[in-house]
Design an enzyme around this catalytic site. Structure first.
Site, PDB file in Angstrom:
ATOM      1  N   LYS A 188       0.833  -1.103   0.471  1.00  0.00           N
ATOM      2  CA  LYS A 188      -0.189  -0.100   0.066  1.00  0.00           C
ATOM      3  C   LYS A 188       1.089   1.309  -0.044  1.00  0.00           C
ATOM      4  O   LYS A 188       1.514   1.845   0.618  1.00  0.00           O
ATOM      5  CB  LYS A 188      -0.985  -0.022   1.416  1.00  0.00           C
ATOM      6  CG  LYS A 188      -1.651   1.192   2.104  1.00  0.00           C
ATOM      7  CD  LYS A 188      -2.922   1.567   0.966  1.00  0.00           C
ATOM      8  CE  LYS A 188      -2.864   3.065   1.986  1.00  0.00           C
ATOM      9  NZ  LYS A 188      -1.488   3.971   1.786  1.00  0.00           N
ATOM     10  N   SER A 246       2.461   5.378  12.261  1.00  0.00           N
ATOM     11  CA  SER A 246       1.962   5.347  13.828  1.00  0.00           C
ATOM     12  C   SER A 246       1.780   4.218  14.196  1.00  0.00           C
ATOM     13  O   SER A 246       0.522   3.178  13.883  1.00  0.00           O
ATOM     14  CB  SER A 246       1.347   6.656  13.722  1.00  0.00           C
ATOM     15  OG  SER A 246      -0.013   6.278  13.109  1.00  0.00           O
ATOM     16  N   GLU A 269       6.738  -2.058  13.040  1.00  0.00           N
ATOM     17  CA  GLU A 269       7.771  -0.352  13.539  1.00  0.00           C
ATOM     18  C   GLU A 269       6.891   0.719  13.657  1.00  0.00           C
ATOM     19  O   GLU A 269       6.925   1.341  12.464  1.00  0.00           O
ATOM     20  CB  GLU A 269       9.013  -0.386  12.575  1.00  0.00           C
ATOM     21  CG  GLU A 269       9.572  -2.044  12.188  1.00  0.00           C
ATOM     22  CD  GLU A 269      10.048  -2.845  13.953  1.00  0.00           C
ATOM     23  OE1 GLU A 269      10.168  -1.633  14.358  1.00  0.00           O
ATOM     24  OE2 GLU A 269      10.282  -3.550  14.264  1.00  0.00           O
ATOM     25  N   CYS A 305      12.090   8.028  13.421  1.00  0.00           N
ATOM     26  CA  CYS A 305      11.775   6.893  14.976  1.00  0.00           C
ATOM     27  C   CYS A 305      12.233   6.798  15.839  1.00  0.00           C
ATOM     28  O   CYS A 305      12.570   6.770  16.454  1.00  0.00           O
ATOM     29  CB  CYS A 305      11.131   5.687  14.607  1.00  0.00           C
ATOM     30  SG  CYS A 305      12.806   5.090  13.762  1.00  0.00           S
TER      31      CYS A 305
HETATM   32  P1  NAP Z   1       0.890   6.822   9.632  1.00  0.00           P
HETATM   33  O1  NAP Z   1      -0.213   7.610   9.535  1.00  0.00           O
HETATM   34  O2  NAP Z   1       0.687   5.641  10.279  1.00  0.00           O
HETATM   35  O3  NAP Z   1       0.768   6.099   8.063  1.00  0.00           O
HETATM   36  C1  NAP Z   1       0.880   4.623   7.824  1.00  0.00           C
HETATM   37  C2  NAP Z   1       0.380   4.381   7.028  1.00  0.00           C
HETATM   38  O4  NAP Z   1      -1.365   3.824   7.782  1.00  0.00           O
HETATM   39  C3  NAP Z   1      -0.274   5.296   5.257  1.00  0.00           C
HETATM   40  O5  NAP Z   1      -0.846   3.774   4.196  1.00  0.00           O
HETATM   41  C4  NAP Z   1      -1.463   5.794   5.918  1.00  0.00           C
HETATM   42  O6  NAP Z   1      -2.200   6.056   4.729  1.00  0.00           O
HETATM   43  C5  NAP Z   1      -1.522   3.724   6.425  1.00  0.00           C
HETATM   44  N1  NAP Z   1      -3.399   4.716   7.673  1.00  0.00           N
HETATM   45  C6  NAP Z   1      -3.374   6.383   7.748  1.00  0.00           C
HETATM   46  N2  NAP Z   1      -4.987   6.498   8.406  1.00  0.00           N
HETATM   47  C7  NAP Z   1      -5.260   5.172   9.006  1.00  0.00           C
HETATM   48  C8  NAP Z   1      -6.398   4.429   8.922  1.00  0.00           C
HETATM   49  N3  NAP Z   1      -6.975   5.450  10.022  1.00  0.00           N
HETATM   50  N4  NAP Z   1      -6.474   3.562   8.861  1.00  0.00           N
HETATM   51  C9  NAP Z   1      -5.562   2.558   8.145  1.00  0.00           C
HETATM   52  N5  NAP Z   1      -4.786   3.158   7.641  1.00  0.00           N
HETATM   53  C10 NAP Z   1      -4.776   4.082   7.501  1.00  0.00           C
HETATM   54  O7  NAP Z   1       2.401   6.986   9.520  1.00  0.00           O
HETATM   55  P2  NAP Z   1       3.356   7.774   8.704  1.00  0.00           P
HETATM   56  O8  NAP Z   1       3.160   9.480   8.562  1.00  0.00           O
HETATM   57  O9  NAP Z   1       3.773   7.598   7.762  1.00  0.00           O
HETATM   58  O10 NAP Z   1       4.773   7.719   9.546  1.00  0.00           O
HETATM   59  C11 NAP Z   1       5.165   8.598  10.598  1.00  0.00           C
HETATM   60  C12 NAP Z   1       5.205   7.511  11.963  1.00  0.00           C
HETATM   61  O11 NAP Z   1       6.188   6.287  11.480  1.00  0.00           O
HETATM   62  C13 NAP Z   1       5.859   8.414  13.257  1.00  0.00           C
HETATM   63  O12 NAP Z   1       5.158   8.541  14.435  1.00  0.00           O
HETATM   64  C14 NAP Z   1       7.433   7.750  12.874  1.00  0.00           C
HETATM   65  O13 NAP Z   1       7.719   7.536  14.949  1.00  0.00           O
HETATM   66  C15 NAP Z   1       6.992   6.175  12.430  1.00  0.00           C
HETATM   67  N6  NAP Z   1       8.249   5.586  12.078  1.00  0.00           N
HETATM   68  C16 NAP Z   1       8.628   4.486  12.761  1.00  0.00           C
HETATM   69  C17 NAP Z   1       9.604   3.489  12.400  1.00  0.00           C
HETATM   70  C18 NAP Z   1      10.110   2.473  12.504  1.00  0.00           C
HETATM   71  O14 NAP Z   1      11.048   2.265  11.930  1.00  0.00           O
HETATM   72  N7  NAP Z   1      10.295   2.276  14.101  1.00  0.00           N
HETATM   73  C19 NAP Z   1      10.315   4.101  10.948  1.00  0.00           C
HETATM   74  C20 NAP Z   1       9.911   5.796  10.292  1.00  0.00           C
HETATM   75  C21 NAP Z   1       8.774   6.348  10.775  1.00  0.00           C
HETATM   76  P3  NAP Z   1      -2.286   7.235   4.648  1.00  0.00           P
HETATM   77  O15 NAP Z   1      -1.196   7.664   2.559  1.00  0.00           O
HETATM   78  O16 NAP Z   1      -3.563   7.352   3.183  1.00  0.00           O
HETATM   79  O17 NAP Z   1      -1.790   8.172   4.866  1.00  0.00           O
END
Ligand code: NAP
Length: 497
Positions: A188, A246, A269, A305
């Site tokens: 996705k 997230s 992650e 992250c």
């Molecule tokens: P995100 O907002 O959680 O989005 C991740 C995915 O989920 C996207 O494909 C998004 O689609 C989808 N999504 C969003 N809301 C949803 C819902 N209600 N239901 C189903 N799917 C949904 O994360 P992000 O903004 O990309 O990344 C930021 C976060 O990732 C931060 O908290 C960061 O710390 C964490 N992160 C962690 C790591 C690690 O290795 N641990 C690495 C990088 C980032 P859309 O594209 O349509 O919004």
């Protein structure tokens, strides 16, 4: 390079005008970009998954040598996308070109790394297998020949994160490790960088053709519709999910997985505040340390992250505080990845500024209205321990300095600490020895314990662990970086007699 704005389903770019379109946001221009992307239909998602299941039958039987060749070929094809890739990703993220060059190199090396691992006799792909000879005359019961093998789990759904458009996205670590394990991938695309996803998909499309791999092995879905994300994880042919993003979204997807007849592994992650422990005994380096922590916090404008979010410092270290202040005041604001991330950042900063016992130590220079400037707050550890609002990750250039009085207070902090991807200890040998108990208990709260280094920067190698106790990741036993990442997509099978 022309973009189609379409999803890639089992070898074909599919034109679908029935579900509307969306545009990515250009953080630098501060407005939506022109290119429209078509939302995939739910039938397209089903087709991608069904074709992936068909491809699984052939792909799982491919030799390690063929898979390694395929991964190297994807890496070559990413290289040959050249500057067009950097250009579009820069437009979609406003991450500096130099940073994007570095991340692209890491992503290419990650694919080559898994190729090398597949071919190495001592790698995780080979060394887990066990064979035990039969003991036909053993009393009271004979023992049969037993062989333990690890086989691919099935079709994997992958969700990339916005902040690593290459390394944790379309052809990032989850996709590379799943393909190495022998699993087809349905990806996705992140709506923050759909053009990047399309170009990366073109690279894998060419590699599939060159290596004569089954076409269903990789699909990429463009959709700004969350029901599509939930449909993907709910489909019975999906056998595992690799997610970077997230905690909030991870929880929603996990709730959907819980409603399945077969509950499957979800490898999320997630985020982390990555506490930094400055131990007494480090008096002569504290000034430099403050500056280094600010530089680490500013990497990717705080959108890592592993960004250091909490700094535990002995009370009264004025030189440290002064150096932090100076470095923050001299920093310049920059864009964040999306309007949603910017608005969450602003909300969190306003809330923190209002908290009792918390003061703003320094703020960076605000160059433009739609930028995020660095903010560092200061509080004492007792306030921190009783203020749950401070425990959460703020995604952006922000950190909290917590002044502590005693080792006992630090122990209380570790005792109350949620799971973390990393923690760093800043202290000389004597200080570390004096804090032995604290460091021992800290190991049980983190996935990576770092001595005298910053948490930002994750090496891709066999000895890496990028994961940690909940909520930093959803499964403490797994890593999303390094060779062991492939274990998430393998399962044991015993062959008897
Ligand atoms: P995100 O907002 O959680 O989005 C991740 C995915 O989920 C996207 O494909 C998004 O689609 C989808 N999504 C969003 N809301 C949803 C819902 N209600 N239901 C189903 N799917 C949904 O994360 P992000 O903004 O990309 O990344 C930021 C976060 O990732 C931060 O908290 C960061 O710390 C964490 N992160 C962690 C790591 C690690 O290795 N641990 C690495 C990088 C980032 P859309 O594209 O349509 O919004």
């Amino acid at each position: 390079m022309t973009l189609t704005g379409q999803s890639f389903i089992a070898g074909c770019w599919v034109n679908n005008n029935d579900n509307g379109t969306y545009c990515a946001f250009g953080p630098k221009l501060n407005k939506p970009l022109e290119q429209a992307y078509q939302n995939a239909s739910s039938q397209m998602v089903d087709k991608a998954i069904e074709q992936a299941q068909c491809a699984f039958i052939e792909y799982r039987q491919s030799s390690f040598k063929d898979r390694a060749h395929f991964l190297n070929c994807i890496a070559d094809e990413i290289e040959s996308l050249g500057d067009a890739l950097l250009h579009i990703t820069h437009l979609e993220t406003n991450l500096p070109i130099a940073r994007l060059q570095g991340e692209r190199g890491r992503t290419i090396n990650q694919l080559r790394f898994f190729a090398t691992q597949l071919l190495s006799e001592s790698s995780v792909f080979h060394r887990l297998n066990e064979f035990e000879h039969a003991m036909p005359h053993r009393a009271p019961l004979p023992k049969p020949n037993l062989e333990l093998r690890y086989i691919p789990i099935g079709v994997v759904a992958v969700f990339g994160a916005s902040n690593f458009p290459f390394a944790f996205s379309t052809l990032g670590g989850d996709t590379a490790s799943a393909l190495a394990a022998g699993c087809p991938v349905v990806m996705k695309s992140h709506t923050a960088h759909p053009g990047t996803s399309e170009l990366m998909t073109k690279a894998v499309e060419r590699a599939i053709k060159k290596c004569a791999m089954p076409s269903g092995i990789f699909s990429m879905i463009q959709a700004k519709q969350y029901d599509i994300a939930h449909q993907l994880v709910a489909h019975p042919f999906i056998k595992a999910v690799g997610f970077t993003g997230s905690l909030n979204v991870a929880k929603r997807l996990m709730a959907t997985i819980q409603t399945r007849h077969e509950v499957i592994p979800f490898y999320g992650e997630l985020g982390s505040t990555n506490p930094q422990f400055v131990l007494k005994g480090k008096d002569d380096v504290e000034a430099r340390l403050g500056e280094s922590l600010v530089q680490s916090m500013l990497m990717g404008n705080g959108q890592f992250c592993t960004s250091p979010g909490i700094w535990l410092v002995p009370k009264g270290e004025q030189r440290f505080l002064d150096s932090v202040k100076e470095a923050v005041i001299n920093s310049q604001s920059d864009t964040l990845l999306s309007p949603a991330i910017l608005s969450s950042f602003r909300k969190a900063i306003c809330e923190r500024a209002e908290l009792e016992g918390v003061t703003l130590l320094a703020k960076g220079e605000q160059l433009e209205d739609h930028h995020a400037a660095a903010h560092v707050f200061v509080t004492d550890l007792s306030t921190y321990l009783t203020t749950s609002e401070l425990h959460e990750e703020v995604f952006g250039p922000q950190a909290v300095v917590c002044e502590y009085d005693s080792q006992e207070q630090l122990q209380l902090f570790v005792g109350s600490l949620d799971g973390q991807l990393t923690a760093s200890i800043h202290g000389d040998e004597m200080a570390c020895n004096q804090h032995g108990k604290l460091i021992e208990s800290l190991q049980y709260r983190v996935g990576r314990l770092i001595y005298n280094q910053m948490p930002t920067g994750v090496e891709v190698c066999c000895a890496m662990n990028h994961g940690g106790p909940f909520p930093s990741s959803s499964d403490v036993r797994s890593t999303s970086v390094g060779s062991a990442a492939a274990l998430r997509f393998l399962r044991p099978l015993c062959i008897q007699h």
